[in-house]
Every structure is written in structure tokens, then in C-alpha cells.
Design a protein around this motif. Structure first.
Motif, PDB file in Angstrom:
ATOM      1  N   VAL A   5      40.621  37.614  43.596  1.00 33.26           N
ATOM      2  CA  VAL A   5      41.207  36.747  42.221  1.00 33.26           C
ATOM      3  C   VAL A   5      40.047  36.261  42.326  1.00 33.26           C
ATOM      4  CG1 VAL A   5      43.860  36.469  43.430  1.00 33.26           C
ATOM      5  CG2 VAL A   5      41.962  34.412  43.663  1.00 33.26           C
ATOM      6  N   GLY A   6      39.992  35.547  40.789  1.00 26.59           N
ATOM      7  CA  GLY A   6      38.872  34.997  40.243  1.00 26.59           C
ATOM      8  C   GLY A   6      39.011  33.584  39.032  1.00 26.59           C
ATOM      9  N   PHE A   7      38.484  33.275  38.666  1.00 29.55           N
ATOM     10  CA  PHE A   7      38.680  31.491  37.952  1.00 29.55           C
ATOM     11  C   PHE A   7      37.614  31.180  36.709  1.00 29.55           C
ATOM     12  CE2 PHE A   7      38.743  27.257  36.424  1.00 29.55           C
ATOM     13  CZ  PHE A   7      39.693  27.120  36.181  1.00 29.55           C
ATOM     14  N   ARG A   8      37.577  31.804  35.451  1.00 25.39           N
ATOM     15  CA  ARG A   8      37.077  31.626  34.494  1.00 25.39           C
ATOM     16  C   ARG A   8      37.132  29.870  34.506  1.00 25.39           C
ATOM     17  NH1 ARG A   8      37.994  34.562  28.562  1.00 25.39           N
ATOM     18  NH2 ARG A   8      36.314  33.151  27.889  1.00 25.39           N
ATOM     19  N   LEU A   9      35.609  29.631  34.059  1.00 23.99           N
ATOM     20  CA  LEU A   9      35.280  28.374  34.338  1.00 23.99           C
ATOM     21  C   LEU A   9      35.174  28.129  32.572  1.00 23.99           C
ATOM     22  CD1 LEU A   9      32.277  28.309  36.677  1.00 23.99           C
ATOM     23  CD2 LEU A   9      34.527  27.212  37.416  1.00 23.99           C
TER      24      LEU A   9
ATOM     25  N   PHE B  16      42.142  36.102  37.296  1.00 28.29           N
ATOM     26  CA  PHE B  16      42.269  36.951  36.721  1.00 28.29           C
ATOM     27  C   PHE B  16      42.304  37.825  38.009  1.00 28.29           C
ATOM     28  CE2 PHE B  16      37.837  35.071  36.171  1.00 28.29           C
ATOM     29  CZ  PHE B  16      36.979  36.039  37.722  1.00 28.29           C
ATOM     30  N   ILE B  17      42.393  39.008  38.377  1.00 30.18           N
ATOM     31  CA  ILE B  17      42.340  39.284  39.491  1.00 30.18           C
ATOM     32  C   ILE B  17      41.132  40.379  39.675  1.00 30.18           C
ATOM     33  CG2 ILE B  17      42.980  41.583  40.382  1.00 30.18           C
ATOM     34  CD1 ILE B  17      46.341  41.237  39.330  1.00 30.18           C
TER      35      ILE B  17
ATOM     36  N   TYR C  77      30.743  32.593  29.195  1.00 28.58           N
ATOM     37  CA  TYR C  77      31.306  32.188  29.573  1.00 28.58           C
ATOM     38  C   TYR C  77      30.865  32.181  30.832  1.00 28.58           C
ATOM     39  CZ  TYR C  77      33.790  36.489  30.150  1.00 28.58           C
ATOM     40  OH  TYR C  77      33.965  37.886  29.735  1.00 28.58           O
ATOM     41  N   GLN C  78      31.711  31.280  31.975  1.00 26.23           N
ATOM     42  CA  GLN C  78      31.335  31.549  33.560  1.00 26.23           C
ATOM     43  C   GLN C  78      32.333  31.898  34.348  1.00 26.23           C
ATOM     44  OE1 GLN C  78      28.055  28.096  34.296  1.00 26.23           O
ATOM     45  NE2 GLN C  78      29.187  26.949  33.080  1.00 26.23           N
TER      46      GLN C  78
ATOM     47  N   GLY D  57      29.289  34.466  37.867  1.00 24.54           N
ATOM     48  CA  GLY D  57      28.475  35.215  36.704  1.00 24.54           C
ATOM     49  C   GLY D  57      28.761  34.464  35.241  1.00 24.54           C
ATOM     50  N   TYR D  58      27.966  34.515  34.629  1.00 26.49           N
ATOM     51  CA  TYR D  58      27.409  33.920  33.363  1.00 26.49           C
ATOM     52  C   TYR D  58      27.399  34.851  32.294  1.00 26.49           C
ATOM     53  CZ  TYR D  58      25.698  30.605  30.350  1.00 26.49           C
ATOM     54  OH  TYR D  58      25.362  29.806  28.626  1.00 26.49           O
TER      55      TYR D  58
END
Length: 225
Positions: A221-225, A181-182, A30-31, A70-71
Motif C-alpha cells: 500500500v502507498g500514500f500520496r503526500l 493506493f494499492i 506530487y509525491q 516517488g516525485y
């Protein structure tokens, strides 16, 4: 016919079960993207206020803003990339020895921005929490302070492009079952650019090097692609 059916079933059943087990244990790829902001703490020469240190930067605690990509390629290994910006105010009054006395000069700020890429090691602490370890390298562009004496500009700022190294770790905590995600990050950034310092009347020019070491502590914060 029934006997033939059972015979074929006995042959293919282990293969089907094995394929299912392999499917379940195949590492997930995942990315993700994460935006984070926080404090940057000058270290070593960069944060020194010692006039006897030729590379003293007189930098104060500043601000760091970053965007991390990130990948995850397998169970633990992956690739990462990040863009970042750091800004640091500098000492507003520095006493410079002059003919047995001193004169006070002021510096406005340091800043740099850049891009790094490199391998990552991901450790799944549990179903909701991941730890990423990063070793990155890239390029950055840094800026020296303007220097003034009694409100009069003495030395111009200068920009320089240089290699940069960055190592660090971040923690990602999933928000329930969503893709959000945090994100908490710690990294150490190092660059050593060359600058050309020039007076405003162009009567003085000198080449200098400035070691810039910074510890960044950020969150976002982040987001999973």
C-alpha cells in the motif's frame, strides 16, 4: 464608459480564457511513498545448484521488503528512490567432492540491503491507475552464508558493499478519492560483490565474487503526500 468597458473586456477575455486553459492542462506535481513486501527469486548463477559453476550461489526463493518514494515532476517524468532488503535461505546440503568421495556441507543464508535512486516514467492508464517505469542505481551491502560440516562451523560469513542496479515497473491503483493506493511492484536487482571467505581458525582465506541477480514480485500500500 460602457463602450470602454466592453473594449477592455474584448482585449482581456482571450487572455483570461487562455490562462484558465493553461491552468487546467498544467501537469500535476506530487509525491508518494509505498511500502511493499513479497518474494525474491534468485536468477542465473545466484540460484544455480551446479557444482561445476564456480559462482553457483545455491540460493532459494526468499523475501523482499521495500520502501519506495516517488516525485512526479510533470506529466510523465519524475524522480524515484527506494530502500530494500532481501533474504534468501541457501542449500542445507551440498555434496563437495573429496578424495574420490564426497562430504556434505550446509549453508545458512544470503542477504543484502541497499538504496537506489533514478528517473521514472509515469503513464496514467486512467483516472485511477498509474504505471511507473524505473531505471535505478545505487549502493548495496551483501552478506555471504556461514558454511558448516556436520554441525561444525567451517567458514565465516562476510559483508561487502558494492554498486547495485535495479530496473522495474509498478502499478498504483487509487482507493476511491482518498490519498491511499494499492501498490504492485516487479523489479530486477543486480549486484556483483567481492567477498573474503575465511575459516573459523583463520588458517584459510580466499577472495571470491558472487553474481547476485534477483527478480522481486511484491505488493503493498502507498500514500500520496
Amino acid at each position: 464608459m460602457k463602450k470602454q468597458f466592453y473594449a477592455w473586456l474584448l482585449i482581456f477575455l482571450p487572455l483570461l480564457v487562455g490562462a484558465q486553459e493553461n491552468k487546467e492542462t498544467t501537469p500535476e506535481k506530487y509525491q508518494y511513498l509505498a511500502l511493499h513486501v513479497g518474494a525474491g527469486f534468485p536468477a542465473g548463477d545466484f540460484g544455480s545448484n551446479n557444482l561445476d559453476n564456480e559462482e553457483a550461489g545455491f540460493a532459494k526463493t526468499g523475501v523482499n521488503v521495500g520502501l519506495q518514494y516517488g516525485y512526479k515532476l510533470g506529466k510523465n517524468l519524475g524522480l524515484g528512490a527506494g530502500v530494500f532488503y532481501n533474504f534468501f535461505n541457501a542449500a542445507k546440503s551440498v555434496a563437495i567432492p573429496d578424495n574420490g568421495g564426497t562430504i556434505n556441507v550446509s549453508l545458512d543464508h544470503w542477504q543484502f540491503y541497499g538504496l537506489t535512486v533514478g528517473p521514472t516514467l509515469t503513464i496514467d492508464l486512467d483516472d485511477q491507475v498509474c504505471l511507473d517505469l524505473r531505471a535505478m542505481a545505487g549502493v548495496a551491502t551483501a552478506n555471504t552464508p556461514r558454511i558448516k560440516y556436520q554441525g561444525t562451523a567451517l567458514l565465516k560469513e562476510d559483508w561487502s558493499t558494492t554498486p547495485v542496479m535495479q530496473g522495474g515497473a509498478n502499478i498504483r491503483v487509487k482507493m476511491n478519492d482518498s490519498r491511499l493506493f494499492i501498490f504492485a511492484n516487479m523489479d530486477f536487482t543486480y549486484l556483483y560483490p567481492d567477498f573474503t571467505v575465511t575459516s573459523y581458525d583463520n588458517s584459510f582465506t580466499e577472495k571470491i565474487k558472487q553474481r547476485m541477480s534477483v527478480l522481486n514480485l511484491t505488493g503493498g500500500v502507498g500514500f500520496r503526500l
